[in-house]
Scaffold this motif. Sequence first.
Motif, PDB file in Angstrom:
ATOM      1  N   THR A  63       0.851  -1.185   0.000  1.00  0.00           N
ATOM      2  CA  THR A  63       0.000   0.000   0.000  1.00  0.00           C
ATOM      3  C   THR A  63       0.888   1.236   0.000  1.00  0.00           C
ATOM      4  O   THR A  63       2.015   1.200   0.506  1.00  0.00           O
ATOM      5  N   LEU A 104      -6.147   2.354 -14.151  1.00  0.00           N
ATOM      6  CA  LEU A 104      -4.817   2.742 -13.666  1.00  0.00           C
ATOM      7  C   LEU A 104      -4.289   3.934 -14.450  1.00  0.00           C
ATOM      8  O   LEU A 104      -3.748   4.891 -13.872  1.00  0.00           O
ATOM      9  N   VAL A 108      -6.204   6.948 -11.876  1.00  0.00           N
ATOM     10  CA  VAL A 108      -5.258   7.172 -10.780  1.00  0.00           C
ATOM     11  C   VAL A 108      -4.480   8.447 -11.038  1.00  0.00           C
ATOM     12  O   VAL A 108      -3.916   8.646 -12.120  1.00  0.00           O
ATOM     13  N   ASP A 112      -2.808   9.840  -5.069  1.00  0.00           N
ATOM     14  CA  ASP A 112      -3.761   8.808  -4.657  1.00  0.00           C
ATOM     15  C   ASP A 112      -3.046   7.704  -3.889  1.00  0.00           C
ATOM     16  O   ASP A 112      -1.893   7.364  -4.183  1.00  0.00           O
ATOM     17  N   ILE A 114      -2.985   3.709  -3.137  1.00  0.00           N
ATOM     18  CA  ILE A 114      -3.466   2.496  -3.782  1.00  0.00           C
ATOM     19  C   ILE A 114      -3.021   1.262  -3.008  1.00  0.00           C
ATOM     20  O   ILE A 114      -2.084   1.312  -2.206  1.00  0.00           O
ATOM     21  N   TRP A 115      -3.725   0.168  -3.250  1.00  0.00           N
ATOM     22  CA  TRP A 115      -3.327  -1.172  -2.831  1.00  0.00           C
ATOM     23  C   TRP A 115      -2.928  -1.918  -4.089  1.00  0.00           C
ATOM     24  O   TRP A 115      -3.619  -1.831  -5.109  1.00  0.00           O
ATOM     25  N   ALA A 116      -1.782  -2.586  -4.059  1.00  0.00           N
ATOM     26  CA  ALA A 116      -1.296  -3.275  -5.248  1.00  0.00           C
ATOM     27  C   ALA A 116      -0.831  -4.669  -4.879  1.00  0.00           C
ATOM     28  O   ALA A 116      -0.250  -4.890  -3.811  1.00  0.00           O
ATOM     29  N   PHE A 135      -4.980  -4.171  -8.429  1.00  0.00           N
ATOM     30  CA  PHE A 135      -4.787  -2.936  -7.665  1.00  0.00           C
ATOM     31  C   PHE A 135      -6.156  -2.339  -7.364  1.00  0.00           C
ATOM     32  O   PHE A 135      -7.155  -2.638  -8.026  1.00  0.00           O
ATOM     33  N   GLU A 136      -6.176  -1.500  -6.327  1.00  0.00           N
ATOM     34  CA  GLU A 136      -7.381  -0.762  -5.959  1.00  0.00           C
ATOM     35  C   GLU A 136      -6.980   0.636  -5.528  1.00  0.00           C
ATOM     36  O   GLU A 136      -5.901   0.828  -4.953  1.00  0.00           O
ATOM     37  N   ILE A 137      -7.837   1.612  -5.796  1.00  0.00           N
ATOM     38  CA  ILE A 137      -7.641   2.957  -5.247  1.00  0.00           C
ATOM     39  C   ILE A 137      -8.203   2.954  -3.827  1.00  0.00           C
ATOM     40  O   ILE A 137      -9.377   2.656  -3.619  1.00  0.00           O
ATOM     41  N   LYS A 140      -8.775   8.675  -2.796  1.00  0.00           N
ATOM     42  CA  LYS A 140      -8.677   9.564  -3.954  1.00  0.00           C
ATOM     43  C   LYS A 140      -8.255  10.955  -3.494  1.00  0.00           C
ATOM     44  O   LYS A 140      -8.946  11.604  -2.700  1.00  0.00           O
TER      45      LYS A 140
END
Length: 311
Positions: A63, A104, A108, A112, A114-116, A135-137, A140
């Motif tokens: 993260t 992405l 993004v 931001d 993110i989780w990757a 991945f997730e944001i 924001k």
Amino acid sequence: MAEIDINSLSEPEMRLKKMQDMRAAGDEPYKYSAERSACIADLLQKYEPLKPEEESAETYQITGRVVAKRGHGKASFGNVLDQSGKLQYYAKVDLLGGPAYHKLLHGVDLGDFIWASGKIFRTQRGELSIKLEKFEILTKALLPLPEKFHGLTDKETRYRQRYLDLIANPEVKDVFQKRSKILRLVRELLDGEGFIEVETPVLQMIPGGAAARPFKTFHNALSMELYLRISLELPLKRLIVGGFEKVYEIGRVFRNEGISYKHNPEYTLLELYQAYTDCEGMLLLTERLISGAVKATINLLPCGEDFTVIS
């Protein structure tokens, strides 16, 4: 309803629209939690021996804040920064999938969080990276980061908005970490020598212990003026009178005087008092505190192991 012309939006407006679009699509832009399997610094250390194009057997979750993006088309790169360090990510459309890769590239923004998830590998150019599989944001960012080339240089802004200073000047984190280490060492040393840490009142009827102008406040229930303390001295001395032999406090004091980036009206103060000793004993204790703090933070004694005695 008229369609919004994206090109007419300012950057904050564009970021706000992206946030609203995420929420409308059922993707919460401010997630409550995220699971990560490793800090970036640990991964950089563990996989330092990797050769170009070699990759880890394990998949990791990290993260952090996106602080750089580059590339376009079917492959792109970026940098993710967490508290411990920075790691490059590498993304390919055929690995992430079309919708995720588009998100992405276009969803993004710098700043931001993110989780990757992916495997660690070393690129042909020799840089350790994480190959994005998912991945997730997480958060924001609605405002852009400070401009990278010039950075954040105004001292008033840096000291008044520490969060911006930490983003623009990552080396500032080292000051926070050293401060924490020094306070921990001071407590360990004093506790080891039999001192007791105490907390004394911040609100006082009569401010004393120093020559400084206090801040005034009013206690409604008691219908009386009180003052924020300007020193820790007098309550600690009263504890010595009461029978304690070694006491100390690390606490905030407040002085209603000048202000600049070099002088703060509130700051942290260490005061300690010990019975049955004199100035020589306190000098030796001060030497141990200072030398221990220097060793703990930079692992070096500039004056050697022995201090030169000065008058």
